[in-house]
Design a protein around this motif. Structure first.
Motif, PDB file in Angstrom:
ATOM      1  N   HIS A   1      -6.914   8.926   4.377  1.00  0.00           N
ATOM      2  CA  HIS A   1      -6.588   8.421   5.760  1.00  0.00           C
ATOM      3  C   HIS A   1      -6.634   9.828   6.520  1.00  0.00           C
ATOM      4  CE1 HIS A   1      -2.956  10.790   4.894  1.00  0.00           C
ATOM      5  NE2 HIS A   1      -2.802  10.113   3.888  1.00  0.00           N
TER       6      HIS A   1
ATOM      7  N   SER B   1       1.072  -1.310  -0.186  1.00  0.00           N
ATOM      8  CA  SER B   1       0.129   0.044   0.038  1.00  0.00           C
ATOM      9  C   SER B   1       0.763   1.264  -0.013  1.00  0.00           C
ATOM     10  CB  SER B   1      -0.865   0.135   1.086  1.00  0.00           C
ATOM     11  OG  SER B   1      -0.186   0.070   2.259  1.00  0.00           O
TER      12      SER B   1
ATOM     13  N   ASP C   1      -1.275   7.450   6.956  1.00  0.00           N
ATOM     14  CA  ASP C   1      -2.349   8.074   7.779  1.00  0.00           C
ATOM     15  C   ASP C   1      -1.680   8.489   8.786  1.00  0.00           C
ATOM     16  OD1 ASP C   1      -2.056   5.670   9.913  1.00  0.00           O
ATOM     17  OD2 ASP C   1      -1.765   4.870   8.052  1.00  0.00           O
TER      18      ASP C   1
ATOM     19  N   GLY D   1      -9.237   4.795   7.459  1.00  0.00           N
ATOM     20  CA  GLY D   1      -8.254   3.662   8.023  1.00  0.00           C
ATOM     21  C   GLY D   1      -6.791   3.735   7.863  1.00  0.00           C
ATOM     22  N   GLU D   2      -6.033   3.155   8.614  1.00  0.00           N
ATOM     23  CA  GLU D   2      -4.651   3.253   8.396  1.00  0.00           C
ATOM     24  C   GLU D   2      -4.089   2.567   6.941  1.00  0.00           C
ATOM     25  OE1 GLU D   2      -2.707   1.196  11.452  1.00  0.00           O
ATOM     26  OE2 GLU D   2      -3.733  -0.476  11.323  1.00  0.00           O
ATOM     27  N   SER D   3      -3.040   3.083   6.514  1.00  0.00           N
ATOM     28  CA  SER D   3      -2.424   2.529   5.488  1.00  0.00           C
ATOM     29  C   SER D   3      -2.294   0.910   5.544  1.00  0.00           C
ATOM     30  CB  SER D   3      -0.898   3.147   5.586  1.00  0.00           C
ATOM     31  OG  SER D   3       0.017   2.399   4.668  1.00  0.00           O
ATOM     32  N   SER D   4      -2.699   0.444   4.257  1.00  0.00           N
ATOM     33  CA  SER D   4      -2.834  -1.048   4.292  1.00  0.00           C
ATOM     34  C   SER D   4      -3.907  -1.779   4.636  1.00  0.00           C
ATOM     35  CB  SER D   4      -1.300  -1.715   4.510  1.00  0.00           C
ATOM     36  OG  SER D   4      -1.213  -1.968   5.863  1.00  0.00           O
TER      37      SER D   4
END
Ligand SMILES: Nc1ncnc2c1ncn2[C@@H]1O[C@H](COP(=O)(O)OP(=O)(O)OP(=O)(O)O)[C@@H](O)[C@H]1O
Ligand SMILES: Nc1ncnc2c1ncn2[C@@H]1O[C@H](COP(=O)(O)OP(=O)(O)O)[C@@H](O)[C@H]1O
Ligand code: SF4
Ligand SMILES: [Mg+2]
Ligand SMILES: [Mg+2]
Lengths: 286, 347
Positions: free
Chosen positions: B236, A159, A189, B62-65
């Motif tokens: 995000h 990602s 994020d 939501g957080e990365s990945s």
């Protein structure tokens, strides 16, 4: 006083925009100067509007593109004189980049772990596969990943945030004294963002690395930077101690910037379209 | 109109009930790869249900990945191996023309999809052809749809670019001559020029500076209001959600763990993960040390058993390590998947 770590003097970069207007040249970076001292490790933040030349400036500091005029010295050495491959390699070991968009920074056809291995072979004494892998793993662990997670993976299999953490890890392998981070947290994020900026703090405080932190994020800039420089249309409009500047900006653009930060405490209130007049003539009319 | 037969769980808000434009049910989409005989399954979307109403901006955070991009790729029907849909369905309803994305032929899917749906992908360069001028991308992408003769078509494009504060001469530029922010606005212009009914946007403003971002968000909101389209907006950046989206879904490790009206979630987050996200936001003027979430995002190839958040959860209990909490209604218009919330409430 020892020589400065980095001395940027009256640097300009002009581009000819062949595609837009024939033979039209404009200054992407115009007369920028600043100094980072050797003995005061700091996080120096550059903030500015899109297209204000931040990336271009970063690329000149990294000696990736030549400047049109002015000079940049690293520990007293003029970057323009660094030509021999061995000198270039040594310079690259000292000054490491982290690029803006991880999707563009990684070759889509190359497995990401290769980047780490190549970097470890180039900049450290690691030679055997085991040594190289352990260097890569060590660097990845500093950013909350591990080699097991990225091994054999292609960029599109990670990602955006994972890819950016790999980029930070890669930059740590050569143990640089300056990191030029071009919007390193734009794609990640809030939680990873905090862990990356906290990581920058640790690098500064414990590993004596200075960091040029290019960002749009005023909140993290306030949180970690020592000094800040605000750019608009290739020029510096305001600079100084980060907290003073952000708490009480003086230049109209800095004030606009400060007032445009979206507050997480807002309750879905409708956004007022509010552009700076300068933003309108961004494309080629300067 | 009364809303006695509530069409979807959790949707108790007293809006006139129109049929949702999008209904996602029990969706599972896994990356299934074989490396040297070893099968690896990344469960990036694991049992997700949600719906999006007409004229609504639904935010996904939501957080990365955690699987945001995978989820919206699956919703857009833009998947290719190794990503496979393992279960569940994605159903659109465009003004009476229903489309069950994974039960239709690729032809039917494409015919409807490109007319009504537009997808702004993460990473702005990807849709702009690097060796062609921006003008050509607009022609390739929108000329047929708009159906005007060329000079008028160009006028339409220029007027649309103007709304994004881009000048006509960007049409003559190559993508690499534009800054990241300008490229991003060009892709937004491309995605909205045909006035689609449903817009999916993956991190469309992350490359922008705050001043331009604010303007672009206002413009996105303006266009959405004007054409009444629905939107699935992924970022995000919680501050963007706070200012733009009507409802918000919080995703963690391939699942939606909390959902509700955006303002309500910000006012009183229920899931411990959401609470952490909202409380860890840095704010200008605040220098108190802030930590990211402890621990690492779970590996979706081997997600933790039970509640996937339990290794990082300050409230974790025994049951959390064994059982997966289901999404359950929790207050007006809200759903949450957490034992500490749903078991703690009198039912
Ligand atoms: N190779 C190039 N040829 C022509 N113009 C260029 C080139 N690279 C950059 N520019 C122009 O230089 C200016 C500065 O670009 P740069 O990418 O450095 O901005 P930036 O501040 O990093 O913006 P953003 O935050 O949007 O990425 C822009 O107007 C851009 O169009
Ligand atoms: N093509 C792929 N093959 C295998 N795994 C993938 C692929 N693309 C993404 N993943 C994995 O799926 C998970 C979710 O990724 P993604 O949807 O891109 O997350 P986000 O957009 O939330 O950052 C991550 O663990 C990522 O490594
Ligand atoms: S279910 Fe348990 S582990 Fe999961 S978020 Fe709730 S309290 Fe924490
Ligand atoms: Mg840039
Ligand atoms: Mg993504």
């Amino acid at each position: 006083m020892s020589e400065p770590l980095l001395e940027v003097r009256n640097v300009c970069k002009a581009f000819g925009m062949g595609g837009l207007l024939a033979r039209y040249r404009f200054a992407a970076v115009n007369d920028v100067s600043f100094t980072i001292e050797q003995d005061r490790h700091e996080i120096f933040t550059i903030i500015g509007e899109s297209g204000s030349g931040k990336t271009t400036l970063a690329r000149m500091i990294l000696n990736l593109v030549p400047m049109t005029s002015g000079s940049i010295r690293f520990r007293g050495t003029d970057l323009a004189t660094i030509r021999r491959p061995a000198d270039r390699l040594a310079f690259m070991g000292h000054v490491q980049p982290i690029f803006q968009n991880p999707f563009e920074a990684f070759n889509p056809l190359k497995r990401v772990d290769r980047y780490l291995f190549t970097t470890a072979r180039r900049f450290t004494d690691a030679r055997s596969t085991g040594e190289v892998e352990s260097r890569a793993d060590l660097a990845l662990r500093k950013v909350g990943l591990s080699l097991a997670e990225v091994k054999q993976r292609f960029p599109h299999e990670l990602s955006g945030g994972q890819l950016q953490r790999v980029a930070v890890a890669r930059s740590l392998i050569s143990e640089p004294s300056l990191i030029v981070a071009d919007e390193p947290v734009s794609m990640v994020d809030a939680s990873i963002r905090m862990s990356i900026v906290n990581l920058f703090k640790t690098l500064r405080d414990d590993l004596n690395v200075s960091i040029i932190y290019i960002t749009h994020d005023l909140a993290t800039a306030y949180y970690i930077s020592d000094r800040i420089m605000i750019m608009k249309k290739g020029e510096v409009v305001e600079s100084g101690p980060a907290r003073t500047v952000l708490a009480d900006p003086q230049h109209p653009y800095s004030i606009l910037l400060r007032n445009s930060v979206l507050s997480p405490d807002a309750k879905g209130e409708l956004l007022e379209p509010q552009f700076s007049t300068t933003e309108r003539d961004l494309a080629g009319t300067r | 109109m009364t809303a006695i037969a509530s069409p979807a769980p959790g949707d108790v808000i007293a809006k006139p009930q129109r049929e949702p434009v999008l209904v996602v049910s029990d969706l599972r989409a896994y990356y299934q790869t074989h490396y040297f005989g070893i099968v690896r399954e990344v469960r990036a979307v694991d049992d997700i249900s949600l719906h999006i109403n007409p004229d609504e901006i639904y935010g996904l955070a939501g957080e990365s990945s955690c699987g945001k991009t995978t989820l919206i790729k699956t919703i857009a029907g833009a998947i290719q191996p190794p990503l496979n849909v393992v279960g569940g369905s994605v159903r659109f309803n465009f003004g009476g023309a229903p489309l069950d994305v994974y039960a239709s032929t690729p032809q039917a899917r494409n015919a409807i999809r490109w007319r009504h749906l537009s997808y702004i992908m993460q990473g702005s360069m990807s849709v702009l052809n690097p060796v062609r001028r921006v003008r050509q991308s607009f022609i390739d992408f929108a000329f047929r749809h708009i159906g005007q003769p060329m000079p008028q078509f160009i006028d339409t494009i220029v007027a649309h670019l103007e709304r994004l504060h881009l000048q006509a001469n960007v049409l003559d530029a190559y993508p690499h001559e534009l800054s990241g922010g300008m490229r991003q606005r060009v892709t937004i212009a491309l995605a909205t020029v045909c006035r689609p009914e449903f817009i999916i946007a993956d991190e469309p403003t992350t490359a922008l500076d705050v001043v331009v971002q604010k303007g672009v968000l206002a413009m996105i909101r303006g266009i959405q209001r004007e054409i009444g389209s629905s939107m699935l907006f992924v970022t995000h950046d919680l501050a963007v959600h706070a200012n733009l989206t009507d409802r918000l879904g919080i995703m963690y490790a391939g699942r939606i763990v909390e959902e509700g009206p955006t303002a309500e979630i910000f006012r009183a987050p229920k899931h411990p993960y959401t609470a952490n996200l909202i409380h860890s936001l840095p704010r200008i003027g605040d220098t108190a040390p802030k930590k990211g979430l402890d621990g690492v995002p779970p590996n979706l190839a081997e997600p933790p058993p039970g509640c996937r958040f339990h290794p990082r959860c300050p409230l974790a209990m025994d049951i959390c390590r064994r059982e997966n909490p289901a999404m359950e209604p929790s207050g007006p218009g809200r759903r949450v998947a957490c034992f500490a919330v749903t078991r703690g409430e009198p039912s």
